[in-house]
Design a protein around this motif. Structure first.
Motif, PDB file in Angstrom:
ATOM      1  N   ASP A 199       0.846  -1.192   0.000  1.00 18.81           N
ATOM      2  CA  ASP A 199       0.000   0.000   0.000  1.00 18.81           C
ATOM      3  C   ASP A 199       0.880   1.239   0.000  1.00 18.81           C
ATOM      4  OD1 ASP A 199      -2.020  -1.845   0.226  1.00 18.81           O
ATOM      5  OD2 ASP A 199      -2.659  -1.229   2.226  1.00 18.81           O
ATOM      6  N   PHE A 200       0.513   2.212  -0.852  1.00 20.84           N
ATOM      7  CA  PHE A 200       1.271   3.455  -0.962  1.00 20.84           C
ATOM      8  C   PHE A 200       0.416   4.640  -0.570  1.00 20.84           C
ATOM      9  CE2 PHE A 200       3.555   0.526  -3.698  1.00 20.84           C
ATOM     10  CZ  PHE A 200       4.874   0.786  -3.336  1.00 20.84           C
ATOM     11  N   GLU A 201       1.088   5.709  -0.098  1.00 16.93           N
ATOM     12  CA  GLU A 201       0.399   6.905   0.388  1.00 16.93           C
ATOM     13  C   GLU A 201      -0.427   7.600  -0.683  1.00 16.93           C
ATOM     14  OE1 GLU A 201       4.587   8.140  -0.832  1.00 16.93           O
ATOM     15  OE2 GLU A 201       3.752   6.497   0.327  1.00 16.93           O
ATOM     16  N   TYR A 202      -0.186   7.289  -1.940  1.00 20.13           N
ATOM     17  CA  TYR A 202      -0.949   7.913  -3.018  1.00 20.13           C
ATOM     18  C   TYR A 202      -2.236   7.149  -3.350  1.00 20.13           C
ATOM     19  CZ  TYR A 202       2.422   4.863  -5.435  1.00 20.13           C
ATOM     20  OH  TYR A 202       3.228   3.813  -5.806  1.00 20.13           O
ATOM     21  N   GLY A 203      -2.623   6.210  -2.474  1.00 15.23           N
ATOM     22  CA  GLY A 203      -3.922   5.560  -2.603  1.00 15.23           C
ATOM     23  C   GLY A 203      -3.958   4.305  -3.450  1.00 15.23           C
ATOM     24  N   GLU A 204      -2.794   3.727  -3.728  1.00 16.70           N
ATOM     25  CA  GLU A 204      -2.728   2.526  -4.561  1.00 16.70           C
ATOM     26  C   GLU A 204      -2.069   1.377  -3.816  1.00 16.70           C
ATOM     27  OE1 GLU A 204      -3.865   2.315  -8.035  1.00 16.70           O
ATOM     28  OE2 GLU A 204      -4.841   4.119  -7.284  1.00 16.70           O
ATOM     29  N   ARG A 205      -2.543   0.171  -4.061  1.00 13.06           N
ATOM     30  CA  ARG A 205      -1.865  -1.062  -3.636  1.00 13.06           C
ATOM     31  C   ARG A 205      -1.264  -1.627  -4.918  1.00 13.06           C
ATOM     32  NH1 ARG A 205      -5.654  -4.263  -0.743  1.00 13.06           N
ATOM     33  NH2 ARG A 205      -4.782  -3.232   1.073  1.00 13.06           N
ATOM     34  N   GLN A 206       0.045  -1.849  -4.903  1.00 14.97           N
ATOM     35  CA  GLN A 206       0.729  -2.279  -6.119  1.00 14.97           C
ATOM     36  C   GLN A 206       1.656  -3.452  -5.846  1.00 14.97           C
ATOM     37  OE1 GLN A 206       2.694   1.421  -7.203  1.00 14.97           O
ATOM     38  NE2 GLN A 206       0.956   2.007  -8.505  1.00 14.97           N
ATOM     39  N   TYR A 207       1.835  -4.274  -6.889  1.00 18.59           N
ATOM     40  CA  TYR A 207       2.874  -5.291  -6.854  1.00 18.59           C
ATOM     41  C   TYR A 207       3.552  -5.299  -8.211  1.00 18.59           C
ATOM     42  CZ  TYR A 207       0.562  -8.983  -9.643  1.00 18.59           C
ATOM     43  OH  TYR A 207       0.004  -9.719 -10.664  1.00 18.59           O
ATOM     44  N   THR A 208       4.792  -5.761  -8.227  1.00 16.51           N
ATOM     45  CA  THR A 208       5.555  -5.813  -9.470  1.00 16.51           C
ATOM     46  C   THR A 208       5.990  -7.246  -9.720  1.00 16.51           C
ATOM     47  OG1 THR A 208       6.327  -3.545  -9.163  1.00 16.51           O
ATOM     48  CG2 THR A 208       7.578  -4.904 -10.700  1.00 16.51           C
ATOM     49  N   ALA A 209       5.827  -7.671 -10.975  1.00 13.35           N
ATOM     50  CA  ALA A 209       6.187  -9.026 -11.379  1.00 13.35           C
ATOM     51  C   ALA A 209       7.042  -8.973 -12.640  1.00 13.35           C
ATOM     52  CB  ALA A 209       4.927  -9.846 -11.643  1.00 13.35           C
ATOM     53  N   GLU A 210       7.849 -10.007 -12.791  1.00 16.58           N
ATOM     54  CA  GLU A 210       8.661 -10.160 -13.996  1.00 16.58           C
ATOM     55  C   GLU A 210       8.082 -11.329 -14.779  1.00 16.58           C
ATOM     56  OE1 GLU A 210      13.072 -11.623 -14.384  1.00 16.58           O
ATOM     57  OE2 GLU A 210      13.051  -9.510 -13.750  1.00 16.58           O
ATOM     58  N   ASP A 211       7.928 -11.147 -16.086  1.00 13.36           N
ATOM     59  CA  ASP A 211       7.355 -12.214 -16.907  1.00 13.36           C
ATOM     60  C   ASP A 211       8.430 -13.154 -17.444  1.00 13.36           C
ATOM     61  OD1 ASP A 211       8.460 -11.111 -19.275  1.00 13.36           O
ATOM     62  OD2 ASP A 211       6.585 -10.141 -19.854  1.00 13.36           O
ATOM     63  N   LEU A 212       8.028 -14.077 -18.288  1.00 11.81           N
ATOM     64  CA  LEU A 212       8.924 -15.126 -18.765  1.00 11.81           C
ATOM     65  C   LEU A 212      10.092 -14.607 -19.584  1.00 11.81           C
ATOM     66  CD1 LEU A 212       7.147 -17.059 -21.666  1.00 11.81           C
ATOM     67  CD2 LEU A 212       6.569 -14.762 -20.939  1.00 11.81           C
ATOM     68  N   ALA A 213      10.010 -13.386 -20.128  1.00 13.51           N
ATOM     69  CA  ALA A 213      11.115 -12.826 -20.911  1.00 13.51           C
ATOM     70  C   ALA A 213      11.873 -11.739 -20.158  1.00 13.51           C
ATOM     71  CB  ALA A 213      10.592 -12.267 -22.230  1.00 13.51           C
TER      72      ALA A 213
END
Length: 145
Positions: free
Chosen positions: A105-119
């Motif tokens: 959760d970020f102070e700018y009102g978003e819940r985010q996650y980051t993923a790397e794909d197969l490439a």
């Protein structure tokens, strides 16, 4: 803007390069929920949509100077808005996505996650938690949309 069924209707359309277009289409569809809308050649390019067609990405093949990211380098990231970042993350993990950042959760009102794909492309998936004015967290609203 005129309508053309041969190109996604999105205003900005990232083109990402993959060693195997068909494998990438299958993986992005299964792991991240994209849907193929147009296939161009056997393994040349494919147009994918997301969010009921509100977003799009083009998957392209390796040719001449076009290459996927090299391991250990991040040259770009694509952000996609989702309804439930936690559920989306779990689904992506189940399909082999490498999670670079767990849902946060970020102070700018978003819940985010980051993923790397197969490439090796990085994707950030963002769920809106609340409407937050940019000035409350240090941003500056330059031009309302």
């Amino acid at each position: 803007m005129k309508t053309n069924r041969s190109i996604p209707s999105s205003v900005v359309i990232p083109v990402l390069i993959y060693p195997d277009v068909r494998e990438a289409v299958g993986w992005l569809s299964a792991a991240f929920g994209f849907a193929e809308r147009v296939q161009i050649g056997e393994d040349h390019r494919s147009q994918l949509s997301v969010g009921g067609g509100a977003g799009a990405v083009i998957v392209g093949d390796v040719r001449k100077e076009r290459r996927p990211p090299r391991p250990g380098e991040v040259t770009h990231s694509v952000t996609v808005r989702v309804e439930d970042a936690n559920a989306h993350c779990e689904h992506a993990k189940a399909h082999g996505a490498k999670i670079v950042m767990e849902p946060t959760d970020f102070e700018y009102g978003e819940r985010q996650y980051t993923a790397e794909d197969l490439a090796g492309h990085q994707w950030t998936f963002s769920e809106t938690l609340e409407d937050v004015h940019p000035e409350t967290w240090g941003g500056i609203l330059v031009s309302p949309e």
